[in-house]
Scaffold this motif. Structure first.
Motif, PDB file in Angstrom:
ATOM      1  N   ALA A 253       2.177  -5.348   6.769  1.00  0.00           N
ATOM      2  CA  ALA A 253       2.758  -4.056   6.419  1.00  0.00           C
ATOM      3  C   ALA A 253       3.824  -3.694   7.451  1.00  0.00           C
ATOM      4  CB  ALA A 253       1.680  -2.987   6.387  1.00  0.00           C
TER       5      ALA A 253
ATOM      6  N   THR B  14       2.172   2.705   9.360  1.00  0.00           N
ATOM      7  CA  THR B  14       1.295   1.559   9.127  1.00  0.00           C
ATOM      8  C   THR B  14       0.035   1.726   9.972  1.00  0.00           C
ATOM      9  OG1 THR B  14       2.505   0.391  10.839  1.00  0.00           O
ATOM     10  CG2 THR B  14       3.103  -0.121   8.600  1.00  0.00           C
TER      11      THR B  14
ATOM     12  N   THR C  37      -1.764  -2.081   5.315  1.00  0.00           N
ATOM     13  CA  THR C  37      -1.633  -0.799   4.616  1.00  0.00           C
ATOM     14  C   THR C  37      -0.397  -0.027   5.075  1.00  0.00           C
ATOM     15  OG1 THR C  37      -4.056  -0.706   4.729  1.00  0.00           O
ATOM     16  CG2 THR C  37      -2.944   1.255   3.922  1.00  0.00           C
ATOM     17  N   LEU C  38       0.262   0.622   4.102  1.00  0.00           N
ATOM     18  CA  LEU C  38       1.351   1.554   4.395  1.00  0.00           C
ATOM     19  C   LEU C  38       0.935   2.928   3.895  1.00  0.00           C
ATOM     20  CD1 LEU C  38       4.602  -0.298   3.217  1.00  0.00           C
ATOM     21  CD2 LEU C  38       4.016   0.312   5.547  1.00  0.00           C
TER      22      LEU C  38
ATOM     23  N   ILE D 158      -1.040  -3.903   1.022  1.00  0.00           N
ATOM     24  CA  ILE D 158      -0.188  -5.094   0.976  1.00  0.00           C
ATOM     25  C   ILE D 158      -1.084  -6.294   0.680  1.00  0.00           C
ATOM     26  CG2 ILE D 158       1.513  -6.482   2.224  1.00  0.00           C
ATOM     27  CD1 ILE D 158       2.302  -3.501   1.859  1.00  0.00           C
TER      28      ILE D 158
END
Length: 184
Positions: free
Chosen positions: A34, A61, A66-67, A104
Motif C-alpha cells: 500500500a 497507510t 491497507t489504504l 491491497i
C-alpha cells in the motif's frame, strides 16, 4: 565557449527532468504494498468539478496492505469510491461511514511479470527521451558559429558522458523497481 556551456547545462537539466519523470511514473506501478501515491492522478467529482483526490481527502497507510482515504467532508465518501472504481486501478474500495478503506490484494506471479514488463517499457521510454536530448543537443552544438571543431567535439563528448550516466541511472531505477515487484 559560453554558448556551449549553456547547451550543456540545458541538456543536463533536461536529462534530470527525464529521470525524475521516470521515477514518478515508476511510483505509480504498485509493487503489492500500500502506498498513498497509488491514488495520485485520481480525480473526484467535487460539486461538479473534477478535483484531485488529495484536495478532498487524506490518504494514509496504517499497514502494508491497507489504504485509508478520509474525506474532509463525509458527503464525499460515495464520490471517492466511484473515482477509485472508475480509475481502473484494480482496487475494491469499501466504506465504514467515516472513510474509504482499500485492501491491497497480494500480487499473483502472472501479475508480477506483467508489472515487470510495464517497468521495462517505462524505462525504455526514459532511455529514448534521454537519447533524444543527446541528439538535439549535438545538433545545436554543430550550429554554433565561431567555435573550433575541437571545442564542439569536446562538448559532444561531455553530452555523451551525461547520456551514459543518465542511462545507468535509468537501469538502476529499473533494477530496484523490478526487485521491489518480485519480492513476495
Amino acid at each position: 565557449m559560453e554558448e556551449i556551456e549553456l547547451y550543456l547545462d540545458d541538456a543536463r537539466d533536461s536529462m534530470n527532468k527525464a529521470l525524475s519523470h521516470l521515477s514518478h511514473e515508476l511510483t505509480k506501478i504498485r509493487a503489492g504494498k500500500a502506498n498513498p501515491s497509488m491514488l495520485d492522478g485520481l480525480l473526484v467529482n467535487y460539486y461538479g468539478a473534477s478535483t484531485p483526490l488529495q484536495q478532498v481527502a487524506s490518504v494514509t497507510t496504517p499497514d502494508a496492505r491497507t489504504l485509508f482515504v478520509k474525506p474532509w467532508e463525509k458527503g464525499m465518501i460515495q464520490e471517492i469510491e466511484k473515482a477509485i472504481i472508475n480509475g481502473n486501478l484494480g482496487l475494491n474500495p469499501q466504506n465504514d461511514g467515516q472513510q474509504v478503506i482499500i485492501n491491497i490484494p497480494m500480487l499473483t506471479e502472472e501479475r508480477r511479470k506483467q508489472l515487470v514488463k510495464q517497468v521495462g517499457h517505462e524505462c525504455e521510454q526514459g532511455r529514448i527521451s534521454i537519447r533524444n536530448i543527446r541528439k538535439d543537443t549535438n545538433e545545436q552544438l554543430k550550429k554554433i558559429k565561431g567555435v573550433s571543431e575541437d571545442d564542439i567535439k569536446n562538448a559532444e563528448d561531455k553530452v555523451q558522458k551525461m547520456t551514459d550516466d543518465s542511462i545507468l541511472k535509468v537501469d538502476a531505477l529499473m533494477k530496484k523497481k523490478e526487485a521491489e515487484i518480485m519480492t513476495v
